[in-house]
Write a protein that holds these residues in place. Structure first.
Motif, PDB file in Angstrom:
ATOM      1  N   GLN A 152      42.478 123.913  39.042  1.00 48.71           N
ATOM      2  CA  GLN A 152      42.647 125.362  38.854  1.00 48.71           C
ATOM      3  C   GLN A 152      43.817 125.693  37.931  1.00 48.71           C
ATOM      4  O   GLN A 152      43.981 126.840  37.525  1.00 48.71           O
ATOM      5  N   GLU A 155      43.100 125.449  31.900  1.00 50.08           N
ATOM      6  CA  GLU A 155      42.166 126.349  31.219  1.00 50.08           C
ATOM      7  C   GLU A 155      41.791 125.697  29.890  1.00 50.08           C
ATOM      8  O   GLU A 155      42.648 125.137  29.224  1.00 50.08           O
ATOM      9  N   ASN A 175      28.670 124.788  32.164  1.00 53.52           N
ATOM     10  CA  ASN A 175      28.561 124.584  33.608  1.00 53.52           C
ATOM     11  C   ASN A 175      29.081 123.216  34.037  1.00 53.52           C
ATOM     12  O   ASN A 175      29.719 123.097  35.080  1.00 53.52           O
ATOM     13  N   LYS A 178      32.799 123.530  33.967  1.00 53.53           N
ATOM     14  CA  LYS A 178      33.290 124.357  35.077  1.00 53.53           C
ATOM     15  C   LYS A 178      33.160 123.664  36.427  1.00 53.53           C
ATOM     16  O   LYS A 178      33.920 123.945  37.354  1.00 53.53           O
ATOM     17  N   THR A 183      39.005 126.409  34.263  1.00 53.63           N
ATOM     18  CA  THR A 183      38.498 127.693  33.781  1.00 53.63           C
ATOM     19  C   THR A 183      38.315 127.650  32.266  1.00 53.63           C
ATOM     20  O   THR A 183      38.902 126.822  31.576  1.00 53.63           O
ATOM     21  N   ILE A 184      37.477 128.565  31.775  1.00 52.90           N
ATOM     22  CA  ILE A 184      37.159 128.566  30.346  1.00 52.90           C
ATOM     23  C   ILE A 184      37.477 129.922  29.714  1.00 52.90           C
ATOM     24  O   ILE A 184      37.134 130.978  30.248  1.00 52.90           O
ATOM     25  N   ASP A 205      35.448 132.607  31.858  1.00 56.95           N
ATOM     26  CA  ASP A 205      36.338 133.345  32.757  1.00 56.95           C
ATOM     27  C   ASP A 205      37.236 134.364  32.053  1.00 56.95           C
ATOM     28  O   ASP A 205      37.558 135.400  32.603  1.00 56.95           O
TER      29      ASP A 205
END
Ligand code: C2E
Ligand code: MG
Ligand code: MG
Ligand code: MG
Length: 289
Positions: A152, A155, A175, A178, A183-184, A205
């Motif tokens: 988490q 990014e 996907n 993720k 996060t993207i 995101d």
């Protein structure tokens, strides 16, 4: 890009289909030299990372940092990423360089978290080749595991143009990424040609509004309209928004009023070395103590 076209021409030139003027030849040789120098740089540790704070715009609190690569060339000094990322991409060297960035960023941010007890995130730029690489998912998992950084806190930034391929395969790749828990962010949003209906289908995101739109706020009314509209649409799609290239207080105020979530730019901080970033956190600690 003329240099890259030339570089390709030079490769094909071995078959004898191209010939060069002396001047063109010199430029092609320069590019081949750059390729060799990039290999050398990777082997001999000439790259470093800087970290630019991304702040929660209303409170000014630092939320994450973007890792930005720097190359200290032994004789030419500092070479900007704009002058070597494209060549690295063209030659494929961006894959090992990108992996180095990912690993280094995760290791350093994990270290900073341990030193400061602050839950800092790090954003890492992906290149087109890295994004296409079927091994990317495995690389991400390995890097997270070896650094100990929890997913988490990572990014990944991709640009619109990387997402312009066949939508089904783009969605599948997003996907897979993720699924690792990271996060993207879509970087430089607005500089490409993706439509909003396309955006709606992508599992991302955060949207990063391109610097071009922020630059002339508050003088350019069109840019202000576009920026506020992008923020509003992004929020409707449940995305967070960050503005890049924020250089002055007028831009900051405009973004606060229009409910932008995060901001990054010289107004808040330039990209910092690891040591400066660490000092920055120590200062915050002293203030709040
Ligand atoms: P980017 O990802 O859009 O990064 C933001 C760029 O804007 C950085 O330039 C940053 O130093 C600069 N910047 C930050 N705040 C301001 C501001 O207030 N005003 C202005 N005018 N500029 C600001 P930098 O570090 O030279 O990087 C340029 C580009 O090179 C990046 O654009 C990114 O596309 C690429 N890049 C940098 N590091 C990496 C990397 O590790 N991997 C890959 N694939 N690309 C990278
Ligand atoms: Mg970026
Ligand atoms: Mg950007
Ligand atoms: Mg950019």
């Amino acid at each position: 890009n003329a240099d890259l076209a030339l570089y390709k021409a030079k490769e094909k030139g071995r078959d004898g289909y191209y010939f060069f003027t002396e001047e063109l030849n010199i430029r092609a040789i320069k590019l081949l030299t750059l390729e060799q120098e990039l290999r050398h740089a990777l082997q001999f540790d000439e790259f470093t990372l800087l970290f630019q704070p991304q702040v929660h715009i209303k409170s000014g609190e630092i939320n994450s940092v973007e890792a930005l690569i720097r190359w200290h060339h032994p004789t030419r000094g500092r070479v900007s990423p704009d002058d070597f990322i494209a060549v690295a991409e063209e030659t494929g060297l961006i894959v090992p360089i990108g992996e180095w960035v990912l690993k280094k960023a995760c290791i350093e941010i994990k270290m900073l978290q341990q030193l400061t007890q602050f839950p800092l995130k790090v954003a890492v730029n992906l290149s087109a080749r890295q994004f296409k690489d079927p091994k990317l998912e495995t690389v991400i998992k390995e890097v997270l595991e070896c650094s100990g950084l929890e997913p988490q806190f990572l990014e990944l930034e991709v640009t619109e143009s990387m997402l312009m391929d066949d939508i089904q395969s783009v969605i599948a790749q997003l996907n897979r990424i993720k699924a690792t828990g990271v996060t993207i962010t879509i970087d430089d949003f607005g500089s490409g040609y993706s439509s909003l209906s396309y955006l709606k289908r992508l599992p991302v995101d955060i949207l990063k509004v391109d610097r071009e739109f922020v630059r002339d706020i508050p003088d350019d009314l069109n840019d202000m309209e576009i920026t506020s509209a992008v923020i509003a649409v992004a929020h409707k799609l449940n995305l967070k928004v960050i503005a890049e290239g924020v250089e002055n207080i007028d831009q900051r105020d405009f973004l606060v009023i229009n409910k932008c979530d995060y901001a990054q730019g010289y107004y808040f901080s330039k990209p910092l070395t690891f040591e400066d970033l660490y000092d920055y956190f120590c200062k915050i600690e002293r203030i709040s103590a």
